[in-house]
Structure formats: structure tokens, C-alpha cells
Design an enzyme around this catalytic site. Structure first.
Site, PDB file in Angstrom:
ATOM      1  N   CYS A   2       4.677 -30.780 -16.281  1.00 35.67           N
ATOM      2  CA  CYS A   2       5.496 -30.714 -17.123  1.00 35.67           C
ATOM      3  C   CYS A   2       5.854 -32.069 -17.820  1.00 35.67           C
ATOM      4  O   CYS A   2       6.100 -32.860 -17.043  1.00 35.67           O
ATOM      5  CB  CYS A   2       6.766 -29.840 -16.896  1.00 35.67           C
ATOM      6  SG  CYS A   2       6.611 -28.353 -16.248  1.00 35.67           S
ATOM      7  N   ARG A  27       0.231 -33.881 -18.622  1.00 31.21           N
ATOM      8  CA  ARG A  27       1.033 -33.226 -17.525  1.00 31.21           C
ATOM      9  C   ARG A  27       1.378 -31.594 -17.496  1.00 31.21           C
ATOM     10  O   ARG A  27       1.809 -31.296 -16.552  1.00 31.21           O
ATOM     11  CB  ARG A  27       2.471 -33.925 -17.659  1.00 31.21           C
ATOM     12  CG  ARG A  27       2.525 -35.445 -17.896  1.00 31.21           C
ATOM     13  CD  ARG A  27       3.986 -35.844 -17.848  1.00 31.21           C
ATOM     14  NE  ARG A  27       4.814 -35.656 -16.813  1.00 31.21           N
ATOM     15  CZ  ARG A  27       4.964 -36.101 -15.591  1.00 31.21           C
ATOM     16  NH1 ARG A  27       4.215 -37.164 -15.353  1.00 31.21           N
ATOM     17  NH2 ARG A  27       5.797 -35.663 -14.612  1.00 31.21           N
ATOM     18  N   TRP A  71       3.648 -26.906 -17.464  1.00 29.76           N
ATOM     19  CA  TRP A  71       2.684 -26.684 -16.501  1.00 29.76           C
ATOM     20  C   TRP A  71       3.414 -25.442 -15.437  1.00 29.76           C
ATOM     21  O   TRP A  71       4.297 -25.740 -14.846  1.00 29.76           O
ATOM     22  CB  TRP A  71       2.129 -27.626 -15.506  1.00 29.76           C
ATOM     23  CG  TRP A  71       1.124 -27.446 -14.631  1.00 29.76           C
ATOM     24  CD1 TRP A  71      -0.191 -27.458 -14.743  1.00 29.76           C
ATOM     25  CD2 TRP A  71       1.315 -27.140 -13.167  1.00 29.76           C
ATOM     26  NE1 TRP A  71      -0.943 -27.130 -13.709  1.00 29.76           N
ATOM     27  CE2 TRP A  71      -0.020 -26.851 -12.877  1.00 29.76           C
ATOM     28  CE3 TRP A  71       2.276 -27.061 -12.428  1.00 29.76           C
ATOM     29  CZ2 TRP A  71      -0.427 -26.789 -11.312  1.00 29.76           C
ATOM     30  CZ3 TRP A  71       1.955 -26.642 -10.948  1.00 29.76           C
ATOM     31  CH2 TRP A  71       0.739 -26.513 -10.584  1.00 29.76           C
ATOM     32  N   ASN A  97      11.533 -30.205 -15.664  1.00 26.52           N
ATOM     33  CA  ASN A  97      10.492 -30.543 -14.871  1.00 26.52           C
ATOM     34  C   ASN A  97      10.677 -30.484 -13.279  1.00 26.52           C
ATOM     35  O   ASN A  97      11.558 -31.232 -13.093  1.00 26.52           O
ATOM     36  CB  ASN A  97       9.647 -31.894 -15.270  1.00 26.52           C
ATOM     37  CG  ASN A  97       8.639 -32.252 -14.384  1.00 26.52           C
ATOM     38  OD1 ASN A  97       7.985 -31.498 -13.888  1.00 26.52           O
ATOM     39  ND2 ASN A  97       8.520 -33.855 -14.145  1.00 26.52           N
ATOM     40  N   GLY A  98      10.085 -29.730 -12.801  1.00 24.34           N
ATOM     41  CA  GLY A  98      10.279 -29.725 -11.190  1.00 24.34           C
ATOM     42  C   GLY A  98      10.558 -28.044 -10.757  1.00 24.34           C
ATOM     43  O   GLY A  98      10.192 -27.155 -11.565  1.00 24.34           O
ATOM     44  N   GLU A 469     -15.931 -36.195  -3.662  1.00 22.51           N
ATOM     45  CA  GLU A 469     -15.203 -36.701  -5.004  1.00 22.51           C
ATOM     46  C   GLU A 469     -16.123 -36.160  -6.114  1.00 22.51           C
ATOM     47  O   GLU A 469     -15.570 -35.762  -7.059  1.00 22.51           O
ATOM     48  CB  GLU A 469     -15.213 -38.246  -4.658  1.00 22.51           C
ATOM     49  CG  GLU A 469     -14.532 -38.933  -6.328  1.00 22.51           C
ATOM     50  CD  GLU A 469     -13.293 -38.166  -6.822  1.00 22.51           C
ATOM     51  OE1 GLU A 469     -12.523 -37.375  -6.003  1.00 22.51           O
ATOM     52  OE2 GLU A 469     -12.889 -38.598  -7.892  1.00 22.51           O
ATOM     53  N   LYS A 473     -15.005 -33.508  -8.841  1.00 20.00           N
ATOM     54  CA  LYS A 473     -14.862 -34.153 -10.493  1.00 20.00           C
ATOM     55  C   LYS A 473     -15.789 -32.947 -11.055  1.00 20.00           C
ATOM     56  O   LYS A 473     -15.268 -32.407 -12.180  1.00 20.00           O
ATOM     57  CB  LYS A 473     -15.830 -35.255 -10.687  1.00 20.00           C
ATOM     58  CG  LYS A 473     -14.963 -36.560 -10.355  1.00 20.00           C
ATOM     59  CD  LYS A 473     -13.958 -36.917 -10.991  1.00 20.00           C
ATOM     60  CE  LYS A 473     -12.648 -36.256 -10.563  1.00 20.00           C
ATOM     61  NZ  LYS A 473     -11.629 -37.291  -9.761  1.00 20.00           N
ATOM     62  N   GLU A 476     -13.521 -29.535 -11.177  1.00 25.14           N
ATOM     63  CA  GLU A 476     -12.226 -29.753 -11.944  1.00 25.14           C
ATOM     64  C   GLU A 476     -12.351 -29.596 -13.538  1.00 25.14           C
ATOM     65  O   GLU A 476     -11.624 -28.911 -14.177  1.00 25.14           O
ATOM     66  CB  GLU A 476     -11.325 -30.440 -11.585  1.00 25.14           C
ATOM     67  CG  GLU A 476     -11.733 -32.082 -11.829  1.00 25.14           C
ATOM     68  CD  GLU A 476     -10.539 -33.151 -11.160  1.00 25.14           C
ATOM     69  OE1 GLU A 476      -9.506 -32.681 -11.119  1.00 25.14           O
ATOM     70  OE2 GLU A 476     -10.999 -33.932 -10.796  1.00 25.14           O
ATOM     71  N   HIS A 492     -25.891 -26.240   9.908  1.00 25.34           N
ATOM     72  CA  HIS A 492     -24.910 -25.555  10.832  1.00 25.34           C
ATOM     73  C   HIS A 492     -24.275 -24.437  10.120  1.00 25.34           C
ATOM     74  O   HIS A 492     -23.386 -23.884  10.303  1.00 25.34           O
ATOM     75  CB  HIS A 492     -23.706 -26.378  11.152  1.00 25.34           C
ATOM     76  CG  HIS A 492     -24.489 -27.518  12.257  1.00 25.34           C
ATOM     77  ND1 HIS A 492     -25.163 -27.370  13.455  1.00 25.34           N
ATOM     78  CD2 HIS A 492     -24.529 -28.892  12.095  1.00 25.34           C
ATOM     79  CE1 HIS A 492     -25.456 -28.405  13.891  1.00 25.34           C
ATOM     80  NE2 HIS A 492     -25.319 -29.364  13.161  1.00 25.34           N
ATOM     81  N   LYS A 591      -1.816 -33.566 -14.590  1.00 28.62           N
ATOM     82  CA  LYS A 591      -1.847 -34.775 -13.950  1.00 28.62           C
ATOM     83  C   LYS A 591      -0.441 -34.862 -13.297  1.00 28.62           C
ATOM     84  O   LYS A 591       0.588 -34.454 -13.621  1.00 28.62           O
ATOM     85  CB  LYS A 591      -2.303 -35.877 -14.694  1.00 28.62           C
ATOM     86  CG  LYS A 591      -2.671 -37.096 -14.180  1.00 28.62           C
ATOM     87  CD  LYS A 591      -3.295 -38.191 -15.102  1.00 28.62           C
ATOM     88  CE  LYS A 591      -3.935 -39.478 -14.307  1.00 28.62           C
ATOM     89  NZ  LYS A 591      -5.374 -38.819 -13.852  1.00 28.62           N
TER      90      LYS A 591
HETATM   91  C1  F6R Z   1      -8.387 -35.185  -9.430  1.00 30.49           C
HETATM   92  C2  F6R Z   1      -7.177 -35.723  -9.211  1.00 30.49           C
HETATM   93  C3  F6R Z   1      -6.235 -35.290  -8.430  1.00 30.49           C
HETATM   94  C4  F6R Z   1      -5.266 -36.172  -7.796  1.00 30.49           C
HETATM   95  C5  F6R Z   1      -4.129 -35.779  -6.865  1.00 30.49           C
HETATM   96  C6  F6R Z   1      -3.351 -36.779  -6.538  1.00 30.49           C
HETATM   97  O1  F6R Z   1      -9.116 -35.701 -10.539  1.00 30.49           O
HETATM   98  O2  F6R Z   1      -6.839 -36.238 -10.090  1.00 30.49           O
HETATM   99  O3  F6R Z   1      -6.778 -34.613  -7.233  1.00 30.49           O
HETATM  100  O4  F6R Z   1      -5.888 -37.137  -7.181  1.00 30.49           O
HETATM  101  O5  F6R Z   1      -3.321 -34.695  -7.510  1.00 30.49           O
HETATM  102  O6  F6R Z   1      -2.568 -37.523  -7.476  1.00 30.49           O
HETATM  103  P1  F6R Z   1      -2.143 -39.154  -7.120  1.00 30.49           P
HETATM  104  O7  F6R Z   1      -3.008 -39.882  -6.908  1.00 30.49           O
HETATM  105  O8  F6R Z   1      -1.244 -39.375  -8.367  1.00 30.49           O
HETATM  106  O9  F6R Z   1      -0.871 -38.804  -5.984  1.00 30.49           O
END
Ligand code: F6R
Length: 596
Positions: A2, A27, A71, A97-98, A469, A473, A476, A492, A591
Site C-alpha cells: 500500500c 507498493r 495491496w 497502510n498496515g 534466487e 525471479k 515472480e 533423492h 515491494k
Molecule cells: C523478490 C523480492 C522480495 C524481497 C523481500 C524482502 O524479488 O524482492 O522477495 O526480497 O520481500 O524485502 P527487503 O529486502 O526489502 O526486506
């Protein structure tokens, strides 16, 4: 998670709010809304992206207002659950937000008192609670209401009876004020402010702020005045724009050589980072979420190999509820945003256990940076794409620096050896650039694999978390199901899933695991799965038994994660692009996850 913006000044609020809100769309983007105070309060909101809201907005007069991009947490994404929410009188509006944890009991109480609710959100409970206290002063009504609220919040409130005023407050969700001449701004994050001012005031937990065109007044929940001087921010508007790239993610992928360089600048020669190792720690715990957790996993190898210090990595959401042993390791918390609720919770738990805490963080002034004992900033610059890219690679750089400093402080690393490792570190921007130069080749590979429904990523040693990782990527941003395995684990169980329809990305760079990786690739090929190998440049052998090769510069083992990850970022990016996915705004994600 949000985004909130607010404006009060001399100019028309609506265009400013919309422009600022779009800069926070990373966000959350399942619904959006605005509330403008002119001669009366006008609220417009709808499900969907901000562009959808904008398309249906009438011209609304008024020089004060707030806006929200959501969000969803409580209540499905819908017009009625979109923010801002209004009270029964239709004169008070709040964006939030929250999560209000005790919203149910507040709602029941308010309903008993005759308040009528329109939505299923937790936020609306707060709106009616503020309404119940309102007697002509929004600030005191918000203060009284917040004393009863449990949970995390950043809020902005306006009332038709007090035009020209915005009341904001925060607890565990970010809120920043932009200070301008004859106008002031409020936002969840700095990018929303960059077009208008570089002077900001960070609001802290349990503080209330009142904005008018001519002033900003901060106080605590008890009503005591807080004095704080604005800070200047160094990020510019340019940082918040795509700069000719189709997506923020691609721009940020291409910024990685510069971001690595910046993170090393002024630190590498004298290893000017304090990792606390001189204080005699005998072990390290790395704690984080998501991509930052993958950096933590890589960090375990870096710290153990370079500094010879026992290290382990744990997910923040698990660490905070674990009944840990009584030993007190140095706890390193990694977070791009510094606002991730799970990571902040873990940091507070580490402190409760009596541990020293070190943050690796990208956002200056964030909650993590303020609360840990020490912070090492990753100077990656603003990262807007929801998928973390340059911040991951710079987190690795910070870990190399900490490990080098730690090895020297602990006497487990000689100066000559450290000099050799520093040279490798200095060469990372070049190695990453070499991968970026292959973007078109990677695009062609991605087109070949675009119809895959499931993919596997495998690697060994430090490349196992790198495979994790790569898989993250891909899933997502392209919505292709991807699983990462330590290559030795395939036999296994997961081998049962391999068929010609499950391509495997195998990280097979020339390091001490190379021979074993080749055997594991052989096991995959025998099951008919296509293999895309990420291999060291000049490897003439591997091309003979895999379908495709993506070459990365040859580096000593522990330095491979950066170039290999960048190759996988580009692969995921191009694959998502050919599938026409909304790369910067993947579905269901946001994010900076400020709820648990
Ligand atoms: C994936 C991604 C998320 C963040 C996670 C932690 O591409 O961006 O998995 O890595 O939400 O976020 P931070 O690093 O801001 O604590």
C-alpha cells in the site's frame, strides 16, 4: 504494501496526488483512490491500477487531499474495499497502510454505537473510531483513536471541516514528509516526493504529524511536541524514472555495475566497514526474507570461506518465533527496504536475546537502519521494480567487505590473500557488464523456453542459493513454476518430476563442484529434460552435452554469484516479457512487505 500520498498547499491537489501515487504503485496495485477537500470532501476510488482510476476521475477542485494505492490484506480487492475510507458523515476520509489487529472488536463496538460500515477492511474500523472522537479537531480525534489501536499503520486523514489540514501517523509502517515552500507532502516512500522537494522528515513510530501549507508539526501519542530538522535526500527524480528502458526492472538490472562500484567506493582499500568482528564474535546468524534471504544464504558461504567464521542463515519469519539456543551470535539483518515487517520483528527478537545487530540495508533512514546497532548501506540507489535485482548484488558486495574485514580482524585471513580477494571484488562490475552485454543472446534463449510450465534450477555450494534466487525471479515475474534444488539432492526425490517438458537451468561454472555438477547434469539429460547450463566462458566441454549454454566470465568460486545471478535475472526478465507479463507489477505482490 500500500502506498499513501498527501498534499496540502496552493496548487490543485489532484494532479499532484496522482503523479505522486503512480511513483508508489510498486507498493500495491489492486485498487486506488483519492480524497480531495475543496468546498466539501470528494472521494473517488476503484479496483485496478491507478491508470484505471485516473481514466474515470472528474476534475476535482481543492488544494488538499490524499490518495492511496492498495495491496489487499483484509477484504478482497474491490471498489468498496479501496481506500480512502469515509465515516458515516462522509466528511472524514482516511488512507491506511498496515494492519489494525484489533479491528474486529473496534468494529463490533462501533456498530453497536450505530456506525454503518461499507467495507470489509480493518481500516474502516479506525475511520469510525476517529469519527466517534471527532469534536472539531482531527488531530486530537486521531490521537485518541490511535491509543486504542493495536497493529501496524501509516495513516493520512482529512476532514471537510478542516480544509488545508492533513493528519498523519505511523507505527511500524513507513511515513515520510516532504517539505516545500508554502506546501507540504506526505508519502509512504521517498520516490513520491522527488519531483517536488529534496527536504524530508521521517516520521517515527507512535508519532502524529499535522501538515498545513505553511507548516509541519510533529508530536507523540501523548501530545508532546517533537522537534526534528528536515534531512536532504540524494536520490533524484531521474532515479525514479525508467530512463528509456521498457521496465524499471531492466533499468535496474543494467545499473548493477555502477551499483557495485558505488557500494565498494571508499570502503574497499582500507576495508572501512565495521562488522564487529574485532569484538570477538564466534558465530554469525544472517536473517532476512525473500531475495535478501538468498543473499544471506550466499553470505554464509562468503563468511565461512573468507573470514573462517561459522555462519548460518535463517528466514526472518522463522527466526522470530524460534526458541533459539542461549549463545549470542552477531546477527546480520539484510533488507533492501529496511521496512520488511518480518525482518524488523527478527531484529527486535535478536535484540531481546541480547545479540548485537548489524543491518545491510539500501534505504537510508529506514526502520531497520535506525534500530540496528550498526548499518552498512548498499548504495544501490532507488529500486522500484518489485523484483529485487541490484540490491541483491550489492548485498553480496557488502557481505564480501564484511567477510574481508572479519577475516583480517580475526587473524584468519592474511593481508596478501586479502589483497587478491579485493582485486576480484574490484573486477565484479566488469564481470557483470560482460553478462549484460549478452542480453540479446539471453533474450533468444528465453524465447526458446517461454512455453515451459515448470522449470528446475540446480547448483551446488554457493550456487545453490543462487539457483534459489534464479527460480524466485522466474516465478515472480513470469508466473512459470520454478523450483531450486541443491544439485546433489535431485536423486533423492525430485528426479521423479523430470520429463522432456521440464527444462533445467544448471549452474555449472568452473569451480570445485564442476565435475559433480556435470554428473548431475548427466542424470538430468538421461531423463530427457532440456538443460540450459550457465557455464564459464571458454568451457568447450559442457556444450557437448547440454542443449544451451549461457556463458559468464570465469571467476574464483566464491565470486560467481553476482554474474550468474545477473544472467538469471535477464533470463527471467526476457522470458516474462515474451509472455507479456506486467514485469514491474507482478500479480499479488508488492515491494516492501510491511505486514507479517
Ligand atoms: C523478490 C523480492 C522480495 C524481497 C523481500 C524482502 O524479488 O524482492 O522477495 O526480497 O520481500 O524485502 P527487503 O529486502 O526489502 O526486506
Amino acid at each position: 504494501m500500500c502506498g499513501i500520498v498527501g498534499y496540502t498547499g496552493q496548487r490543485k491537489a489532484l494532479p499532484i496526488l496522482l503523479d505522486s501515487l503512480k511513483r508508489l504503485e510498486y507498493r500495491g496495485y489492486d485498487s486506488a483512490g483519492v480524497a480531495i477537500v475543496g468546498s466539501e470532501l470528494k472521494v473517488v476510488k476503484d479496483k485496478g491500477f491507478i491508470a484505471n482510476l485516473e481514466a474515470q476521475l472528474p476534475a476535482i477542485e481543492g488544494t488538499t487531499g490524499l490518495a492511496h494505492t492498495r495491496w489487499a490484506t483484509h477484504g478482497a480487492p474491490s471498489k468498496v474495499n479501496a481506500h480512502p475510507h469515509v465515516d458515516c458523515s462522509g466528511r472524514l476520509a482516511i488512507a491506511h497502510n498496515g494492519i489494525i489487529e484489533n479491528f474486529m472488536e473496534i468494529r463490533e463496538r462501533m456498530e453497536k454505537e450505530g456506525h454503518v460500515f461499507a467495507s470489509q477492511t480493518d481500516t474502516e474500523s479506525l475511520v469510525h473510531l476517529v469519527e466517534s472522537y471527532y469534536d472539531g479537531n482531527l488531530e486530537t480525534a486521531v490521537r485518541s483513536a490511535l491509543r486504542e489501536v493495536r497493529g501496524s499503520f501509516a495513516i493520512a486523514a482529512v476532514h471537510a471541516d478542516e480544509p488545508g489540514r492533513i493528519v498523519g501517523a505511523r507505527n511500524e509502517s513507513p511515513l515520510v514528509i516532504g517539505v516545500g515552500p508554502d506546501e507540504n507532502f506526505l508519502a509512504s516512500d521517498v520516490p513520491a516526493l522527488l519531483k517536488h522537494t529534496d527536504k524530508v522528515l521521517y516520521i517515527l513510530d507512535k508519532e502524529i504529524v499535522v501538515l498545513t501549507a505553511s507548516g509541519v508539526a510533529i508530536s507523540d501519542l501523548e501530545g508532546r511536541t517533537v522537534s526534528r530538522e528536515p534531512e536532504r535526500i540524494t536520490w533524484t527524480l531521474e532515479d525514479a524514472e525508467k530512463g528509456g528502458f521498457e521496465h524499471f526492472m531492466l533499468k535496474e538490472i543494467f545499473e548493477q555495475p555502477a551499483a557495485i562500484h558505488e557500494t565498494l567506493l571508499g570502503r574497499i582499500a582500507n576495508l572501512d566497514v565495521n562488522g564487529f568482528f574485532a569484538e570477538g564474535f564466534t558465530s554469525v546468524k544472517l536473517v532476512a526474507c525473500g531475495t535478501s534471504y538468498h543473499a544471506a544464504l550466499v553470505g554464509k558461504y562468503i563468511l565461512e570461506e573468507i573470514a573462517q567464521i561459522p555462519a548460518s542463515a535463517e528466514l526472518a519469519s522463522e527466526y522470530r518465533y524460534a526458541h533459539g539456543p542461549s549463545e549470542r551470535p552477531l546477527v546480520i539483518l539484510l533488507s533492501q527496504s529496511g521496512e520488511t515487517a518480518d525482518t524488523l520483528g527478527a531484529m527486535r527478537e535478536a535484540k531481546r536475546r541480547g545479540c548485537k545487530t548489524l543491518g545491510i540495508c539500501n534505504v537510508v533512514g529506514s526502520s531497520l537502519a535506525r534500530e540496528v546497532d550498526k548499518t552498512i548501506y548498499t548504495r544501490a540507489g532507488l529500486e522500484i521494480g518489485v523484483a529485487a535485482t541490484k540490491t541483491f548484488v550489492t548485498q553480496l558486495v557488502a557481505l564480501y567487505l564484511i567477510a574481508l574485514r572479519g577475516g583480517l580482524d580475526r587473524g584468519t585471513l592474511g593481508y596478501e590473500e586479502a589483497d587478491g580477494l579485493k582485486d576480484q571484488l574490484r573486477s565484479l562490475p566488469r564481470a557483470v557488464q560482460a553478462v549484460l552485454n549478452r542480453s540479446e543472446e539471453i533474450e533468444r534463449l528465453a524465447e526458446k523456453y517461454r512455453d515451459a510450465k515448470d522449470m528446475f534450477y540446480i547448483g551446488r555450494h554457493v550456487n545453490y542459493p543462487v539457483a534459489m534466487e534464479g527460480a524466485l525471479k522466474l516465478k515472480e515475474i513470469s508466473y512459470v513454476h520454478a523450483e531450486a534444488y541443491a544439485a546433489g539432492e535431485l536423486k533423492h526425490g525430485p528426479l521423479a518430476l523430470l520429463t522432456p517438458a521440464t527444462p533445467v537451468v544448471a549452474i555449472a561454472v568452473r569451480d570445485h563442484t564442476y565435475e559433480k555438477m556435470r554428473s548431475n547434469i548427466g542424470e538430468v539429460v538421461a531423463r530427457g529434460s532440456p538443460v540450459l547450463a550457465i557455464a564459464s566462458e571458454g568451457d568447450r566441454e559442457i556444450v557437448k552435452f547440454v542443449d544451451d549454454v549461457l556463458a559468464v566470465p570465469e571467476l574464483p568460486g566464491i565470486f560467481n554469484p553476482a554474474p550468474v545471478t545477473v544472467a538469471m535475472q535477464l533470463f527471467a526478465y526476457h522470458l516474462a516479457r515474451t509472455r507479456q507479463c506486467p514485469i514491474d507489477k507482478p500479480r499479488n505482490l508488492a515491494k516492501s512487505v510491511t505486514v507479517e
